[in-house]
Design a protein around this motif. Structure first.
Motif, PDB file in Angstrom:
ATOM      1  N   HIS A   1       0.848  -1.188   0.000  1.00 47.99           N
ATOM      2  CA  HIS A   1       0.000   0.000   0.000  1.00 47.99           C
ATOM      3  C   HIS A   1       0.890   1.247   0.000  1.00 47.99           C
ATOM      4  CE1 HIS A   1       0.293  -1.658   4.192  1.00 47.99           C
ATOM      5  NE2 HIS A   1       0.952  -0.519   4.319  1.00 47.99           N
ATOM      6  N   TRP A   2       0.252   2.401  -0.196  1.00 52.67           N
ATOM      7  CA  TRP A   2       0.960   3.681  -0.175  1.00 52.67           C
ATOM      8  C   TRP A   2       1.060   4.203   1.250  1.00 52.67           C
ATOM      9  CZ3 TRP A   2       3.287   5.685  -4.420  1.00 52.67           C
ATOM     10  CH2 TRP A   2       2.907   5.170  -5.661  1.00 52.67           C
ATOM     11  N   LEU A   3       2.200   4.816   1.551  1.00 47.50           N
ATOM     12  CA  LEU A   3       2.430   5.413   2.863  1.00 47.50           C
ATOM     13  C   LEU A   3       2.941   6.835   2.691  1.00 47.50           C
ATOM     14  CD1 LEU A   3       4.274   2.535   4.784  1.00 47.50           C
ATOM     15  CD2 LEU A   3       1.895   3.240   5.066  1.00 47.50           C
ATOM     16  N   SER A   4       2.763   7.635   3.735  1.00 45.05           N
ATOM     17  CA  SER A   4       3.356   8.972   3.775  1.00 45.05           C
ATOM     18  C   SER A   4       4.138   9.128   5.070  1.00 45.05           C
ATOM     19  CB  SER A   4       2.284  10.059   3.673  1.00 45.05           C
ATOM     20  OG  SER A   4       1.471  10.069   4.834  1.00 45.05           O
ATOM     21  N   ALA A   5       5.122   9.995   5.042  1.00 42.80           N
ATOM     22  CA  ALA A   5       5.916  10.292   6.236  1.00 42.80           C
ATOM     23  C   ALA A   5       6.170  11.795   6.271  1.00 42.80           C
ATOM     24  CB  ALA A   5       7.239   9.532   6.208  1.00 42.80           C
ATOM     25  N   ASP A   6       5.931  12.427   7.406  1.00 45.62           N
ATOM     26  CA  ASP A   6       6.113  13.866   7.556  1.00 45.62           C
ATOM     27  C   ASP A   6       7.382  14.162   8.340  1.00 45.62           C
ATOM     28  OD1 ASP A   6       3.726  14.277   6.223  1.00 45.62           O
ATOM     29  OD2 ASP A   6       2.540  14.334   8.065  1.00 45.62           O
ATOM     30  N   ASN A   7       8.020  15.244   7.960  1.00 48.84           N
ATOM     31  CA  ASN A   7       9.269  15.664   8.593  1.00 48.84           C
ATOM     32  C   ASN A   7       8.953  16.615   9.743  1.00 48.84           C
ATOM     33  OD1 ASN A   7      11.850  16.485   9.221  1.00 48.84           O
ATOM     34  ND2 ASN A   7      12.437  16.980   7.130  1.00 48.84           N
ATOM     35  N   PRO A   8       9.371  16.304  10.978  1.00 47.71           N
ATOM     36  CA  PRO A   8       9.064  17.202  12.107  1.00 47.71           C
ATOM     37  C   PRO A   8       9.728  18.567  11.989  1.00 47.71           C
ATOM     38  CG  PRO A   8      10.553  15.424  12.775  1.00 47.71           C
ATOM     39  CD  PRO A   8      10.071  15.082  11.404  1.00 47.71           C
ATOM     40  N   THR A   9      10.932  18.627  11.389  1.00 50.51           N
ATOM     41  CA  THR A   9      11.629  19.905  11.231  1.00 50.51           C
ATOM     42  C   THR A   9      12.336  19.954   9.878  1.00 50.51           C
ATOM     43  OG1 THR A   9      13.541  18.985  12.434  1.00 50.51           O
ATOM     44  CG2 THR A   9      11.991  20.336  13.698  1.00 50.51           C
ATOM     45  N   PRO A  10      11.609  20.277   8.809  1.00 51.28           N
ATOM     46  CA  PRO A  10      12.239  20.378   7.491  1.00 51.28           C
ATOM     47  C   PRO A  10      13.309  21.467   7.462  1.00 51.28           C
ATOM     48  CG  PRO A  10       9.839  20.401   7.338  1.00 51.28           C
ATOM     49  CD  PRO A  10      10.186  20.576   8.781  1.00 51.28           C
ATOM     50  N   GLY A  11      14.367  21.214   6.724  1.00 52.43           N
ATOM     51  CA  GLY A  11      15.447  22.190   6.611  1.00 52.43           C
ATOM     52  C   GLY A  11      16.747  21.510   6.238  1.00 52.43           C
ATOM     53  N   GLN A  12      17.811  22.285   6.236  1.00 48.72           N
ATOM     54  CA  GLN A  12      19.132  21.743   5.934  1.00 48.72           C
ATOM     55  C   GLN A  12      19.773  21.247   7.223  1.00 48.72           C
ATOM     56  OE1 GLN A  12      20.256  25.420   3.596  1.00 48.72           O
ATOM     57  NE2 GLN A  12      21.123  23.880   2.223  1.00 48.72           N
ATOM     58  N   HIS A  13      20.128  19.967   7.231  1.00 53.45           N
ATOM     59  CA  HIS A  13      20.714  19.344   8.410  1.00 53.45           C
ATOM     60  C   HIS A  13      22.032  18.688   8.028  1.00 53.45           C
ATOM     61  CE1 HIS A  13      16.973  19.766  10.791  1.00 53.45           C
ATOM     62  NE2 HIS A  13      16.365  19.561   9.630  1.00 53.45           N
ATOM     63  N   PRO A  14      23.044  18.797   8.882  1.00 53.46           N
ATOM     64  CA  PRO A  14      24.340  18.175   8.552  1.00 53.46           C
ATOM     65  C   PRO A  14      24.242  16.654   8.522  1.00 53.46           C
ATOM     66  CG  PRO A  14      24.325  18.973  10.822  1.00 53.46           C
ATOM     67  CD  PRO A  14      23.064  19.474  10.189  1.00 53.46           C
ATOM     68  N   LEU A  15      25.117  16.060   7.740  1.00 52.95           N
ATOM     69  CA  LEU A  15      25.190  14.598   7.659  1.00 52.95           C
ATOM     70  C   LEU A  15      25.808  14.054   8.949  1.00 52.95           C
ATOM     71  CD1 LEU A  15      24.921  12.011   5.928  1.00 52.95           C
ATOM     72  CD2 LEU A  15      27.236  12.469   5.083  1.00 52.95           C
ATOM     73  N   PRO A  16      25.123  13.200   9.693  1.00 54.64           N
ATOM     74  CA  PRO A  16      25.700  12.651  10.928  1.00 54.64           C
ATOM     75  C   PRO A  16      26.946  11.809  10.635  1.00 54.64           C
ATOM     76  CG  PRO A  16      23.327  12.250  10.807  1.00 54.64           C
ATOM     77  CD  PRO A  16      23.753  12.715   9.455  1.00 54.64           C
ATOM     78  N   GLU A  17      27.828  11.727  11.605  1.00 49.66           N
ATOM     79  CA  GLU A  17      29.033  10.901  11.446  1.00 49.66           C
ATOM     80  C   GLU A  17      28.663   9.430  11.276  1.00 49.66           C
ATOM     81  OE1 GLU A  17      32.023  11.436  14.365  1.00 49.66           O
ATOM     82  OE2 GLU A  17      32.148  13.615  14.108  1.00 49.66           O
ATOM     83  N   GLN A  18      27.656   8.978  11.993  1.00 50.00           N
ATOM     84  CA  GLN A  18      27.170   7.598  11.874  1.00 50.00           C
ATOM     85  C   GLN A  18      25.669   7.623  11.610  1.00 50.00           C
ATOM     86  OE1 GLN A  18      28.554   5.856  15.616  1.00 50.00           O
ATOM     87  NE2 GLN A  18      30.297   4.978  14.543  1.00 50.00           N
ATOM     88  N   PRO A  19      25.293   7.805  10.345  1.00 54.95           N
ATOM     89  CA  PRO A  19      23.871   7.920  10.016  1.00 54.95           C
ATOM     90  C   PRO A  19      23.076   6.698  10.456  1.00 54.95           C
ATOM     91  CG  PRO A  19      25.250   8.556   8.143  1.00 54.95           C
ATOM     92  CD  PRO A  19      26.157   7.947   9.163  1.00 54.95           C
TER      93      PRO A  19
END
Length: 284
Positions: free
Chosen positions: A156-174
């Motif tokens: 089925h289709w799903l959606s996901a919402d971002n709590p804080t959209p914006g530019q975020h740095p890449l974590p060291e251990q994603p």
């Protein structure tokens, strides 16, 4: 959130004034890509692999495309065939397209040289495994400027919402790189990446192979051989494939098979040096 239809998600996002984008895996979607890019302004789409260390794969890599009102036909074609795993949809603020492109370019490569791999974020199956696994704190660094995502989960289709959209740095251990993969999915991903590697770097020899063997069955056999030898890094599989393609039988020479009590790393280094030496003699 489970959706009765992606059309509902599209309508909600547009009513909220968000811009809609398509993350398209172009590998098997060339006609759709051509239709979408026809007459489109250059600042309304981007080949994500371009301007990255894997720019040579740009023509077969994912495209991010801002959708317009005239895209109904190709979009409907995609929405009616989610089993083709063509990618997913994303909504953003009107000015955030360039930021979204940069966000995903920073997440294409994983690992350290020389054993870097490609993270296939454009594959809805990869996205669909990552999103439920991520903690709420990790979601913004994964979704970046995206406000909401819409994707096919397999049933089925799903959606996901971002709590804080914006530019975020890449974590060291994603956190998204720690998602456990089913063995069969991991195998398919390795084979898909290997297929694309051969098209990009050994196309002539690969096409010659296809005249005599089923290329996908051959890729599976070579991948299984590499894993049996303990060769799990991308560069190790690539060496096995390239060396095998250089022979009339399309199999790695017997003298390059592992020796008794030879560690996988020692075996790889021996074959790598021998292949390098042969290549040098061929160029002389």
């Amino acid at each position: 959130m489970k959706l009765p239809s992606p059309v509902q998600w599209i309508e909600v996002q547009r009513k909220r004034g968000h811009e809609l984008c398509l993350m398209l895996d172009t590998f098997d979607q060339k006609p759709v890509l051509k239709a979408l890019l026809n007459g489109r302004a250059h600042d309304r789409y981007s080949s994500l692999y371009s301007q990255t260390p894997i720019a040579e794969l740009a023509s077969i890599g994912p495209f991010l495309i801002v959708l317009d009102s005239g895209d109904t036909q190709p979009l409907t074609e995609l929405l009616n065939s989610p089993e083709r795993h063509w990618g997913w949809l994303v909504s953003i603020a009107a000015q955030d397209f360039a930021a979204l492109v940069q966000h995903w370019r920073e997440r294409i490569l994983v690992g350290q040289r020389p054993d870097q791999g490609i993270y296939r974020f454009h594959d809805n199956r990869v996205l669909g495994r990552a999103l439920p696994f991520l903690s709420p704190e990790a979601l913004p660094a994964y979704m970046g400027p995206a406000i909401s995502l819409c994707y096919w989960q397999g049933e089925h289709w799903l959606s996901a919402d971002n709590p804080t959209p914006g530019q975020h740095p890449l974590p060291e251990q994603p956190q998204w790189l720690q998602v456990p993969l089913p063995p069969e999915q991991r195998a398919r991903i390795r084979e898909t990446n290997a297929h694309r590697f051969l098209l990009a770097h050994h196309q002539v020899a690969y096409l010659q192979l296809a005249e005599h063997r089923d290329p996908f069955a051959w890729l599976r056999q070579q991948r299984e051989k590499a894993e049996g030898w303990g060769w799990h890094a991308p560069r190790q599989l690539e060496l096995l494939l390239a060396s095998s393609l250089s022979t009339p039988e399309f199999e790695m020479p017997v003298q390059w098979h592992p020796r008794p009590y030879e560690e996988p790393s020692e075996h790889f280094e021996r074959v790598y040096q021998d292949a390098k030496l042969l290549q040098g003699k061929g160029a002389a």
